[in-house]
Every structure is written in C-alpha cells, then in structure tokens.
Design a protein around this motif. Structure first.
Motif, PDB file in Angstrom:
ATOM      1  N   GLY A 298       0.773  -1.230   0.000  1.00 46.97           N
ATOM      2  CA  GLY A 298       0.000   0.000   0.000  1.00 46.97           C
ATOM      3  C   GLY A 298       0.801   1.275   0.000  1.00 46.97           C
ATOM      4  N   ALA A 299       2.118   1.193   0.089  1.00 42.61           N
ATOM      5  CA  ALA A 299       2.961   2.391   0.094  1.00 42.61           C
ATOM      6  C   ALA A 299       3.779   2.455  -1.192  1.00 42.61           C
ATOM      7  CB  ALA A 299       3.878   2.370   1.308  1.00 42.61           C
ATOM      8  N   ASP A 300       4.281   3.648  -1.473  1.00 43.80           N
ATOM      9  CA  ASP A 300       5.166   3.846  -2.618  1.00 43.80           C
ATOM     10  C   ASP A 300       6.613   3.869  -2.136  1.00 43.80           C
ATOM     11  OD1 ASP A 300       3.194   4.056  -4.608  1.00 43.80           O
ATOM     12  OD2 ASP A 300       2.823   6.152  -4.075  1.00 43.80           O
ATOM     13  N   ARG A 301       7.427   3.017  -2.716  1.00 46.70           N
ATOM     14  CA  ARG A 301       8.847   2.981  -2.389  1.00 46.70           C
ATOM     15  C   ARG A 301       9.650   3.459  -3.595  1.00 46.70           C
ATOM     16  NH1 ARG A 301      10.568  -2.505   0.883  1.00 46.70           N
ATOM     17  NH2 ARG A 301       9.218  -2.228   2.722  1.00 46.70           N
ATOM     18  N   PRO A 302      10.758   4.138  -3.386  1.00 42.75           N
ATOM     19  CA  PRO A 302      11.553   4.583  -4.532  1.00 42.75           C
ATOM     20  C   PRO A 302      12.271   3.418  -5.208  1.00 42.75           C
ATOM     21  CG  PRO A 302      12.650   5.146  -2.477  1.00 42.75           C
ATOM     22  CD  PRO A 302      11.287   4.633  -2.104  1.00 42.75           C
ATOM     23  N   VAL A 303      12.230   3.399  -6.529  1.00 44.02           N
ATOM     24  CA  VAL A 303      13.026   2.439  -7.295  1.00 44.02           C
ATOM     25  C   VAL A 303      14.482   2.884  -7.223  1.00 44.02           C
ATOM     26  CG1 VAL A 303      13.507   1.500  -9.587  1.00 44.02           C
ATOM     27  CG2 VAL A 303      11.139   1.838  -8.846  1.00 44.02           C
ATOM     28  N   MET A 304      15.354   2.004  -6.827  1.00 45.39           N
ATOM     29  CA  MET A 304      16.776   2.332  -6.712  1.00 45.39           C
ATOM     30  C   MET A 304      17.434   2.295  -8.085  1.00 45.39           C
ATOM     31  SD  MET A 304      17.498   0.097  -3.261  1.00 45.39           S
ATOM     32  CE  MET A 304      16.231  -1.128  -3.656  1.00 45.39           C
ATOM     33  N   THR A 305      18.373   3.186  -8.305  1.00 51.39           N
ATOM     34  CA  THR A 305      19.082   3.249  -9.585  1.00 51.39           C
ATOM     35  C   THR A 305      20.582   3.170  -9.353  1.00 51.39           C
ATOM     36  OG1 THR A 305      19.248   5.668  -9.590  1.00 51.39           O
ATOM     37  CG2 THR A 305      17.265   4.682 -10.592  1.00 51.39           C
ATOM     38  N   ASP A 306      21.270   2.777 -10.404  1.00 52.21           N
ATOM     39  CA  ASP A 306      22.728   2.750 -10.372  1.00 52.21           C
ATOM     40  C   ASP A 306      23.220   3.023 -11.784  1.00 52.21           C
ATOM     41  OD1 ASP A 306      25.285   2.515  -9.425  1.00 52.21           O
ATOM     42  OD2 ASP A 306      25.288   0.330  -9.321  1.00 52.21           O
ATOM     43  N   THR A 307      24.421   3.512 -11.890  1.00 48.52           N
ATOM     44  CA  THR A 307      25.042   3.735 -13.194  1.00 48.52           C
ATOM     45  C   THR A 307      26.115   2.686 -13.405  1.00 48.52           C
ATOM     46  OG1 THR A 307      24.645   6.125 -13.069  1.00 48.52           O
ATOM     47  CG2 THR A 307      26.309   5.362 -14.636  1.00 48.52           C
ATOM     48  N   VAL A 308      25.988   1.924 -14.464  1.00 42.79           N
ATOM     49  CA  VAL A 308      26.958   0.880 -14.792  1.00 42.79           C
ATOM     50  C   VAL A 308      27.682   1.286 -16.065  1.00 42.79           C
ATOM     51  CG1 VAL A 308      27.273  -1.535 -15.431  1.00 42.79           C
ATOM     52  CG2 VAL A 308      25.587  -0.919 -13.684  1.00 42.79           C
ATOM     53  N   ARG A 309      28.980   1.394 -15.984  1.00 42.65           N
ATOM     54  CA  ARG A 309      29.795   1.730 -17.147  1.00 42.65           C
ATOM     55  C   ARG A 309      30.537   0.486 -17.598  1.00 42.65           C
ATOM     56  NH1 ARG A 309      30.032   5.978 -13.632  1.00 42.65           N
ATOM     57  NH2 ARG A 309      29.315   7.996 -14.475  1.00 42.65           N
ATOM     58  N   LEU A 310      30.300   0.106 -18.833  1.00 39.76           N
ATOM     59  CA  LEU A 310      30.923  -1.085 -19.396  1.00 39.76           C
ATOM     60  C   LEU A 310      31.863  -0.690 -20.520  1.00 39.76           C
ATOM     61  CD1 LEU A 310      27.832  -3.481 -19.593  1.00 39.76           C
ATOM     62  CD2 LEU A 310      29.588  -3.404 -17.823  1.00 39.76           C
ATOM     63  N   SER A 311      33.048  -1.246 -20.476  1.00 39.80           N
ATOM     64  CA  SER A 311      34.016  -1.026 -21.549  1.00 39.80           C
ATOM     65  C   SER A 311      33.911  -2.158 -22.555  1.00 39.80           C
ATOM     66  CB  SER A 311      35.436  -0.964 -20.977  1.00 39.80           C
ATOM     67  OG  SER A 311      35.569   0.113 -20.080  1.00 39.80           O
ATOM     68  N   PHE A 312      34.196  -1.856 -23.803  1.00 42.81           N
ATOM     69  CA  PHE A 312      34.214  -2.895 -24.830  1.00 42.81           C
ATOM     70  C   PHE A 312      35.255  -2.553 -25.885  1.00 42.81           C
ATOM     71  CE2 PHE A 312      31.068   0.205 -26.173  1.00 42.81           C
ATOM     72  CZ  PHE A 312      31.274   0.345 -27.539  1.00 42.81           C
ATOM     73  N   LYS A 313      35.760  -3.599 -26.512  1.00 36.51           N
ATOM     74  CA  LYS A 313      36.776  -3.438 -27.541  1.00 36.51           C
ATOM     75  C   LYS A 313      36.122  -2.982 -28.837  1.00 36.51           C
ATOM     76  CE  LYS A 313      38.752  -7.033 -29.491  1.00 36.51           C
ATOM     77  NZ  LYS A 313      39.595  -8.235 -29.704  1.00 36.51           N
ATOM     78  N   GLY A 314      36.537  -1.827 -29.334  1.00 38.58           N
ATOM     79  CA  GLY A 314      36.034  -1.309 -30.596  1.00 38.58           C
ATOM     80  C   GLY A 314      37.103  -1.348 -31.667  1.00 38.58           C
ATOM     81  N   ASP A 315      36.747  -0.919 -32.865  1.00 39.71           N
ATOM     82  CA  ASP A 315      37.697  -0.937 -33.979  1.00 39.71           C
ATOM     83  C   ASP A 315      38.889  -0.021 -33.730  1.00 39.71           C
ATOM     84  OD1 ASP A 315      36.070  -2.716 -35.271  1.00 39.71           O
ATOM     85  OD2 ASP A 315      35.007  -1.176 -36.427  1.00 39.71           O
ATOM     86  N   SER A 316      38.651   1.049 -32.990  1.00 35.84           N
ATOM     87  CA  SER A 316      39.711   2.039 -32.783  1.00 35.84           C
ATOM     88  C   SER A 316      40.177   2.085 -31.333  1.00 35.84           C
ATOM     89  CB  SER A 316      39.222   3.424 -33.218  1.00 35.84           C
ATOM     90  OG  SER A 316      38.035   3.774 -32.516  1.00 35.84           O
ATOM     91  N   GLY A 317      39.979   1.011 -30.606  1.00 32.26           N
ATOM     92  CA  GLY A 317      40.404   0.966 -29.221  1.00 32.26           C
ATOM     93  C   GLY A 317      39.251   0.701 -28.273  1.00 32.26           C
ATOM     94  N   VAL A 318      39.499   0.877 -26.982  1.00 30.54           N
ATOM     95  CA  VAL A 318      38.495   0.594 -25.962  1.00 30.54           C
ATOM     96  C   VAL A 318      37.479   1.724 -25.917  1.00 30.54           C
ATOM     97  CG1 VAL A 318      38.080   0.205 -23.515  1.00 30.54           C
ATOM     98  CG2 VAL A 318      40.125  -0.736 -24.588  1.00 30.54           C
ATOM     99  N   ARG A 319      36.209   1.348 -25.931  1.00 30.50           N
ATOM    100  CA  ARG A 319      35.126   2.316 -25.835  1.00 30.50           C
ATOM    101  C   ARG A 319      34.284   1.996 -24.594  1.00 30.50           C
ATOM    102  NH1 ARG A 319      31.951   2.492 -31.338  1.00 30.50           N
ATOM    103  NH2 ARG A 319      31.009   4.264 -30.241  1.00 30.50           N
TER     104      ARG A 319
END
Length: 733
Positions: A298-319
């Motif tokens: 019956g109550a409203d709770r805040p949805v928790m958030t997080d920022t996830v940064r993922l690196s990946f190999k690209g054609d010109s280096g790590v992105r």
C-alpha cells in the motif's frame, strides 16, 4: 649450499625480462609462496600440487592452471566479472550487463575486506599465483587482466557451467535497457524468448552414482563422478597441503577448489538440479519526479538506480557504454511484462559460497560434509556423496527458499505484497535428502529425486512443488536399470555401468514404428523403400557401438522426428524426457525414417553407414569456440547424445562445411572411486590436460576418452614413482 639457491637463481633468470613495475613486497610474497610449493607433473601432464599451507597450495594450484591454459582462466574471470566485451567486443555487452546487475566490484571489495582471515589468505594466494605466472611468463599476453586482485574470487565462487544469473534472458534484458525507461510497458519491446523452429538444445547436466558397501565386491563404497559439460571447461588436478588438504578431481579453470572430486576419505559429485530457487516479481511502477516508485503493501517505495559503465573493444580501441539500471528490494529489473517491470531474486552469498566450495574439499565423512552444506549456497546443484565409512548420500539443491504454497512460484508473482516474500531457507532436514537407503545405491541424472534410490526414494507429495520442477529422464530410467542389475560392483563394473550402451529411448519408439510399417498397404511405395531399414531396427539390440549401422539409422531417424515435432507446436518430441513414442503419428514415423535414410545416403554414400564413421571426437585448436573439419584427423565415438538415454553422453552435431557430427559437450571428466582404508580411482578427461597444441598432453587422452578406457589415478606419492615427468617449483622454467 642453501637448498633454495638454485631455485632462486632460476627465478631470477626467468624474471629477467619480466615487467619491472612489480613491487618488492609483491615479489617477496610470491617467492615465499613459490618456495613452499612443489608441482609434480605426472605422465599425463596432470599437476599434483603440494604446499606447506592451504594458501601455498592454492598459490601453486592457480599457477599450474595458468601454465596449462591461461586463456580459459582469464576468460572465466572476465565472464564472472562482467568484462567479456573488453576482450570480445560489444557483441557480449548484454552478457556483461547481466553480470553487473548482480556483481558490483566495490561491494565485492568490501566483502573481501570483511571475510574471515583464512579465506582472505586463500583469495590473496589465488591472485598471487596468477600474477606470479604472468610475472615469470612475460611472453603470455592477457586479453584484459594484466593484474588479478584477491576480491575477484568472490563473484567466481560457483563452479557450475551455468550460474543462477544466467537464467536471465539476454534478449529480454536488451529489450528493457536498450532505450530510456518509462512506466508504460509498451515502450519496452516485450519479447517472448523461445527456441527458433528447428533449433535443438542438447541435454546438459551430469550423472552421479553412489554404491553402498553391501552391493560391492570388496565391501567398500563406490562413487561415479561424471559431469556433462562443454569440453575442456575444467582441468584435472590434485592439491595437497600440510594443513589437511588433499583433494583430487575436476576444477573449473581459475578457481581454487576442486569442484567435483574426492579426498582420501570422501567424494562428491554435483548434478544440475531442477529446483525452483529463483523467483521473479511483478512490480507496479509509477513515475515520480525524475525517477520511479513501486507499490509495496500500500505504500510507494523509490526504485533504486545505479550507473553501470561497461568497456568494450572497438575498432579504434576501448570504448565505453553507460547504463542506468533499476532495482527494488527484490532485486534488479530484468524486463517488462504486461505493464509491469519484472525483478529477479536469487542467491547472493559469495563469501558463504566460496567458504562452502573450499571447505567441502576437506570434509572426511558424512557429518563433516553435511556441516559444509549448512552454508546453503550450492544453489543449483544436487550432490551425490560417498565416504570411507561406507556412507552414501543424496543432497538435494542446497538453497531452497521457503514460500507460501498458495502462489505459483514458477511464474512471476505479485511484488506489491509482503505475502510473496521468502520466509527463510529450507534446512537440510526439510529437503528430500537421502542417507544410506536400504536398496544400496543412489543415482541422479538431473532427474527428479523421487527415483534417486528406487523404491527407497523420497515422495514428491511430501514436499512443496518448488523443490523439484522436473521429472524422470531417459538416463534416469537407464541408471535404475544398470544399478539394479548386480550386487557385486567393482570399479571396473561401475565403469561398465556408466558406459552401458543401451539406448533406452528407442525401446518405446521402435515397436510403434514396426506396427506403422505392418499397417501399410501392400501397394504403398514405402513398404519396399523401408523394408530393410524397419527389419534392421526391429532386430537391433538397441545398443550403441562404433560399428553399429542401426545406431546411425536410429539416431538420424530420431533427430528427424524431433525436428518435425519442434516445427509443429503441440506435437510430441521423441527427444523429450520420458516420451516413449507411443503417441507418435504412424505416418510421421515412416516418413521420418525415409527422410533419415535419404540424408544418410546423401551425406555418406549409403544409409548403411556405421555410427563411428559419423560420430567423432576432434581437437584441433584450443579455441573456446572450436572449429571442425572433416578433412582433419578425428576419432570415432560409440556413445550418443543423452537424449536417447545414453549414460555416457556425447553431444554432437554437424557444423558449417561438415557432414560428420562432432562432439562439443557431454562426458568431459569421468572418474570412479573406491573408498576404504585407502582410496583407489580411475579417470579420464576429454582430449587432454594441456591447452597448448604443441604439448603431447593436448590430446593424449582422446582414444581413452572415446572408448571409456579410464586410466589409474596417481593419488598417493608412491603411485607417482616412475610416472613423473617433472618436479619443480612455480617460477622455474
């Protein structure tokens, strides 16, 4: 002369070209461990690691694994850490995001810091062993991980080939997180992930048998260890210390505990369970300012958030790619469904899991093994156990949440009410476990526990449905057949049982085929076209073999029936567990047999082709995704896919450009163990111990593997006399 002087000289020479950025403290610590470790390589290239302390042994254990196949060690770590895209590119970015929903490096570092001192020492030693390997092998170039850290062992605490978090579907995850989140479910592509028409999934899992002394010739308990995984997923090794560690068996690359194996007094075998230990919750979401809330009692709770940064190999280096992720107290949001977000809750106890994984390797009897199981972190596996006291036991999946039985837990439940919260974890005493059943044997083939000990098994009606969502399978029926057959088992006859060639699935398929054929009109062209094939199958003893033509015909026929069933929703797939074929359509059975005959003739020149000409083992490279080539050497294999009830499993199929079928999974490590005053064991590994294609141990066990010819295990130092290729300390080249 100082006994360490020659060793230290070799270390100095080996590290002369090594990176100079290593601190004196690190180097001193590594060399102290190395001086307390001896690695003995036997004549199969298998490492027997001896350390003064458990931590020394772990140091040597990881060093030896890196020697054998650093690529697989590193890739397993990258997978556990959610960093595979750094090595493979953005094609694996969603796999990494899935991992990072559950694994936060900062949280893992904090858990490491608060872990018991003895466990931190093992984590330190595991990282040190890998870092020392890289220091002394500058020619080895990691894809990503140039330095291993102790906390990295925590997200990698489970040795199974499929972790709990892998139940989260990547396509659904991508559909949710590939665009900005909104309350409206229609803004998310709500996809139903289903197998494509004609797609086949090889049965996975394992076999475990335990035989009580009363049913053995020598009056000693026996254990079969038979994991069915992708090939080369684990190494074989022994690790001992002066602190009581002495374990032998299969270790998942990069881990510091024997996952499936034995010590001098006890042995354990894990098989994938059908337990429902993971739950999904339907969350009612509302927009609130710049964020979201969810309903709960019956109550409203805040949805928790997080920022996830993922690196990946690209054609010109790590992105880098950035994601905003969402969670409630139940767990992370993984998809949307009918206007609601879906969260998932699963076991997340890495410290306890790592503790249990290591401590069970030092258990010496049923009581001490049970004590390790009270950590309740072997979440997705059943366990078969035997010990030198003559005990045999079955432990059902070790992490089963208590829930209100009025809810349907194998579907998403209402997340807005506390009524759907877990009520703790079921104890061992509340689980369908077994100890010393009077029938004298226990088996599990990823089937339900209700037949684990034949008539002495626990009863499904005594347990909540979420304890087991599977049923019987063909291997289970076959296991009961071979274990009920005799009362005088030895290691050798246990091997024979594990490789018994009966393809039990065809017991139910061939009789209706014969009846369908007899019902054909005399004028039907199929009567003459299939006369020889039907006669051959009806006369067949339903045993696989490399020289067997009926095996080829039956498997191709069964695969054709299965392919047609998958293309026809509602049809019965003969490859599915427990299907006897009695309800198969007669016309379809005959038509499929004709198609199978034609395919054999087109691919191999005649439908009368022996099975061994088709079903092959091949190891050409150490690539994790292995290439196959009909023009290159390969070895015939008699046993078949587990779908037909073969206890010895060989998951094989054709690949692009091949007509032959090549195995990639199934029997990967097989061992039989006899416990008593001393331990005796026989074993075989798919291919060989080394990942180095130039090593004689790259494929030296292939013939033994293909024929079920297990070799003696050198468990005691006396057994290594005359069977040793090299004795050295880490750092010596």
């Amino acid at each position: 002369m100082n006994r360490l002087a020659p060793y230290l000289l070799l270390v100095l020479l080996a590290s002369a070209c090594a990176p100079s950025t290593v601190s004196r403290a690190d180097r001193a610590r590594w060399e102290a461990h190395a001086s307390a470790v001896t690695i003995t390589r036997d004549d199969w290239g298998i490492a027997h690691v001896k350390g003064t302390t458990d931590a020394d042994a772990v140091f040597g254990m990881l060093y030896a694994q890196a020697e054998d196949d650093f690529n697989r060690v590193e890739m397993n770590y990258l997978n556990a850490l959610g960093r595979t895209a750094e090595a493979l590119g953005d094609s694996t970015i969603w796999q990494d995001l899935r991992a990072r929903l559950f694994i936060d490096p900062d949280s893992m570092k904090a858990l490491y810091a608060s872990s018991p001192e003895w466990l931190r020492a093992l984590m330190d030693a595991s990282a040190d062993g890998l870092n020392y390997f890289l220091f002394t092998h500058p020619e080895v170039k990691p894809k990503v991980l140039t330095k291993f850290e102790p906390w990295m062992a925590l997200p990698f605490s489970e040795g199974s080939i499929g972790w709990d978090l892998e139940t989260v579907r990547l396509q659904q995850l991508e559909a949710f997180y590939s665009q900005p989140a909104t309350v409206a479910a229609t803004s998310h592509a709500e996809i139903q992930v289903a197998e494509a028409v004609g797609e086949y999934r090889e049965p996975t899992g394992s076999n475990g048998f335990a035989i009580a002394p009363a049913r053995t010739q020598n009056g000693k308990a026996l254990l079969l260890i038979n994991p069915h995984t992708s090939f080369f997923f684990r190494a074989e090794m022994q690790v001992t210390s002066d602190e009581g560690l002495n374990a032998y068996g299969a270790v998942t690359w990069g881990q510091f505990f024997i996952y499936q194996g034995f010590n001098e007094k006890a042995g354990w075998m894990h098989t994938s369970s059908n337990v429902d230990q993971i739950d999904e919750y339907l969350e009612t979401i509302s927009a609130a300012g710049n964020g979201f809330t969810y309903k709960y009692d019956g109550a409203d709770r805040p949805v928790m958030t997080d920022t996830v940064r993922l690196s990946f190999k690209g054609d010109s280096g790590v992105r880098t790619r950035e994601f905003i992720t969402y969670r409630t107290h139940h767990g992370p949001v993984i998809r949307s469904n009918g206007g609601q977000w879906v969260t998932v809750r699963l076991m997340q106890e890495p410290v306890k899991a790592l503790t249990q994984s290591f401590q069970r390797t030092k258990a010496t009897d049923h009581a001490t093994f049970t004590a390790t199981m009270r950590n309740h972190t072997n979440s997705s596996n059943n366990t078969i156990f035997a010990d030198a006291s003559g005990n045999i036991a079955y432990f059902h999946a070790n992490y089963v949440p208590k829930r209100d039985p009025k809810f349907t837990w194998n579907r998403p439940v209402d997340g807005s009410t506390s009524a759907t919260e877990w009520k703790g974890i079921h104890t061992i005493e509340e689980s369908p476990d077994l100890l010393n059943p009077t029938n004298g044997w226990i088996q599990n083939t990823n089937n339900a526990p209700w037949s684990a000990a034949g008539p002495q098994s626990r009863r499904a009606r005594d347990f909540a449905p979420y304890f087991e969502e599977g049923g019987e399978n063909e291997r289970g029926l076959h296991a009961i057949e071979v274990l009920s057959r005799r009362n005088d088992f030895t290691l050798e006859t246990l091997i024979a049982a594990a490789y018994d060639p009966h393809l039990i699935a065809f017991d139910g398929l061939i009789p209706p085929l014969g009846r369908a054929y007899e019902a054909l009109r005399r004028s039907d062209p199929l009567r003459s076209a299939l006369a020889e094939q039907v006669a051959m199958l009806r006369a067949w003893d339903r045993r696989w073999g490399v020289e067997s033509v009926p095996t080829s015909l039956a498997v191709f026929w069964g695969e054709e029936l299965s392919r047609r069933a998958r293309a026809n929703p509602g049809a019965e797939d003969p490859a599915s567990d427990g299907n006897t074929g009695r309800r198969s359509d007669p016309a379809e059975m005959l038509s499929a047999l004709k198609a199978a005959s034609d395919r054999l003739a087109a691919d191999f020149g005649s439908w009368k082709t022996p099975w061994g000409e088709i079903n092959r083992f091949q190891r050409l490279t150490d690539d994790i995704v292995h290439p196959f080539d009909d023009a290159k050497p390969s070895i015939p294999v008699g046993f078949t896919s587990a779908q037909w009830g073969s206890l010895a499993s060989f998951g094989a199929r054709t690949f692009r450009g091949s007509k032959r079928m090549y195995g990639t999974s199934g029997n990967s490590f097989v061992a039989v163990v006899e416990f008593g005053d001393s331990v005796r064991a026989l074993a075989v590994t798919a291919g060989g111990q080394s990942g180095d294609t130039s090593s004689k141990h790259f494929n030296d066990q292939a013939e033994r593997y293909a024929t079920g010819n297990l070799r003696p295990v050198y468990f005691y130092p006396s057994q290594l006399v005359g069977k040793t290729e090299r004795v050295y300390r880490p750092g010596q080249r």
